[in-house]
Design an enzyme around this catalytic site. Structure first.
Site: not given
Ligand code: BG6
Length: 504
Positions: A179-180, A242
């Site tokens: 989960d990044h 997230h």
């Molecule tokens: C991803 C989603 O996991 O996270 C995207 O699939 C979203 O829709 C993105 O834009 C947002 O990540 P960050 O790191 O740009 O806030």
């Protein structure tokens, strides 16, 4: 860290190019990988090792936070990448892959530690895991691990099925679900903030906190992902994973120096304690929205249903907000407001903690109403912290003035989320990954929302692109309001002083 072979499924894809190669490169440059490095990229295209290596170099040039410099080190890095053609559905390709992996292990004197990274569509997770098992790739003398990307299922049942099928080949301790958001430095910092600051530790509870607001606002729309996004929406794309992970990270209470196992137990406790929403009262706690045409940074943008590839009648949500409560003595009565959406006014991921102000009590009629103290944790795109306090303004007869004490940790040398996560997985540290219990409990909490949406029971509110989302989401907060939303631009007529003077 013990050295290993990094086996990358989906090596010709977008994620590999944008995130995985640059992450490996920066880990390598920082000396955070134990050598020798060996990466075997897999895809259906007929690439040679040289083509693969030049693709890796292109990716570094375009996406790495540090540009690659022509050096023996860079050449050593690139030569560590080899390529094998693999069709995920062909068991014989896995046999060839096994031979390749063993050959490299022997050439480089590597122990049989194997990291399998599935950077592929979710429909391939189960067949790949089964083939890793069936081909003998998973029978190693060292460790084996699996990194997988989201989405982990579409609902509770499909997530359980997927987990069962992975479980046939990998044990839970061997599975690293990315989960990044958990790789973002400020999210990783949250626990340290709480455990290393007695002031915050003391305040982290319902006695002092009025509410918690977790926002992930984006200015982008559906981009080129219509096929995926129209089937997922904000609920599956952002909220179930997230946003609920941010909630767990914010609300868990941990002693200093906790083990990954304790982190996991505490996160599980938080998500298991989120009060379930009853179907009949869902609409009072959850707001869905879809963006209509509007303006982003002064440029007109189309509404969601006019985006390429999106059906004109789509009822998919591009925004979701929810109010939830945690059934725990420390959090009893504290509303957590969570929202995320596309095509909003600004890009901002943040947690705002509003502290209670007992002096604003209705019985204290003679006192000035005080601005609440706010602790703001900026997660992205800028990272930092701020604390809003009230001070006296001597220029205005000592009137109270809220001031913000800020720390911006904006540091261009900061590692990226993927660097942190891949480095952790290679070390076998699962602290910042989504464990199965969390994933399952998150789906369990979200499932009544999915059911209500499918049954057409939850209204879909419009909001103009470039706004802060549907008005209904403001109503969720009752007397309170969302903090720190950038003011929307005043209507065009009001901007022109002449027009105002003339009473237009
Ligand atoms: C991803 C989603 O996991 O996270 C995207 O699939 C979203 O829709 C993105 O834009 C947002 O990540 P960050 O790191 O740009 O806030």
């Amino acid at each position: 860290m013990e050295s290993s072979t990094f086996i990358l499924f989906g090596a010709t894809g977008d994620l590999a190019k944008r995130k995985i190669f640059p992450a490996l490169y920066n880990l390598f440059i920082d000396g955070k990988l134990s050598g020798p490095l060996s990466v075997i990229g897999l895809g259906r295209r007929e690439w040679s090792n040289a083509t693969f290596q030049s693709q890796v170099l292109d990716s570094l040039r375009t996406f790495s936070r540090r540009a690659p410099e022509d050096s023996p080190e860079l050449r050593r890095f690139l030569l560590a990448f080899e390529y094998s053609v693999l069709d995920v559905g062909h068991p014989e390709d896995y046999k060839k892959l096994l031979a390749h992996v063993i050959r490299r292990e022997q050439e480089l004197g590597l122990p049989q530690n194997r990291m399998f990274y599935l950077s592929v569509g979710p429909e391939f997770f189960a067949p790949i895991a089964a083939n890793i098992q069936g081909s003998g790739l998973g029978d190693t003398l060292g460790w084996k691990r699996l990194i997988i990307e989201k989405p982990f299922g579409r609902d509770l049942q499909s997530a359980r099925e997927l987990n069962d099928s992975l479980g046939a080949a990998f044990r839970e301790e061997e599975i690293f679900r990315i989960d990044h958001f958990l790789g973002k430095p400020m999210v990783q910092n949250l626990e340290v903030l709480k455990t290393s600051n007695p002031v915050l530790r003391a305040l982290w509870q319902n006695r002092y906190i009025a509410n918690v607001q977790i926002t992930a606002a984006e200015t982008v729309g559906v981009e080129e992902r219509a096929g995926y996004y129209d089937q997922s929406g904000a609920l599956r794309d952002m909220f179930q994973n997230h946003m609920l992970q941010l909630l767990m990270m914010m609300a868990m209470q941990l002693p200093q120096g906790s083990t990954p196992e304790e982190v996991r137990r505490k996160k599980r406790h938080v998500i298991a304690s989120v009060l379930p929403l009853l179907r009949e009262e869902l609409a009072r706690h959850v707001v869905r929205g879809q963006y209509a045409a509007g303006e982003i940074k002064g440029k007109p943008v189309p509404g969601y249903t006019s985006e390429p590839g999106i059906p004109a009648a789509s009822q998919n949500e591009t925004y979701i907000a929810a109010r939830l409560f945690i059934d725990d003595p420390l959090w009893e009565g504290v509303p957590f407001y969570i929202r995320t959406g596309k095509r909003l006014k600004e890009k901002s991921t943040r947690i705002v903690i509003e502290f209670k102000e007992p002096l604003n009590d209705v019985h204290n009629k003679n006192r000035t109403v005080l601005e609440p103290n706010l602790l703001v944790i900026n997660i992205g795109p800028e990272e930092g912290l701020s604390l809003q306090l009230n001070t006296k303004d001597p220029r205005r007869h000592g009137a109270l003035e809220p001031v913000s004490i800020r720390h911006d940790s904006g540091n261009p040398g900061m590692p990226e989320a993927y660097e942190n996560l891949i480095g952790d997985a290679l070390r076998g540290d699962a602290t910042f990954f989504a464990h199965w219990d969390e994933v399952e409990l998150s789906w369990q909490w979200v499932q009544p929302i999915i059911d209500a949406v499918d049954a057409g029971e939850l209204p879909l509110h419009d909001y103009a692109a470039g706004s802060h989302g549907p008005a209904a989401a403001d109503a969720l907060l009752g007397e309170a309001h969302w903090w720190l939303d950038e003011e929307p631009a005043p209507p065009a007529a009001a901007k022109d002083p002449e027009a105002i003077r003339q009473g237009a």
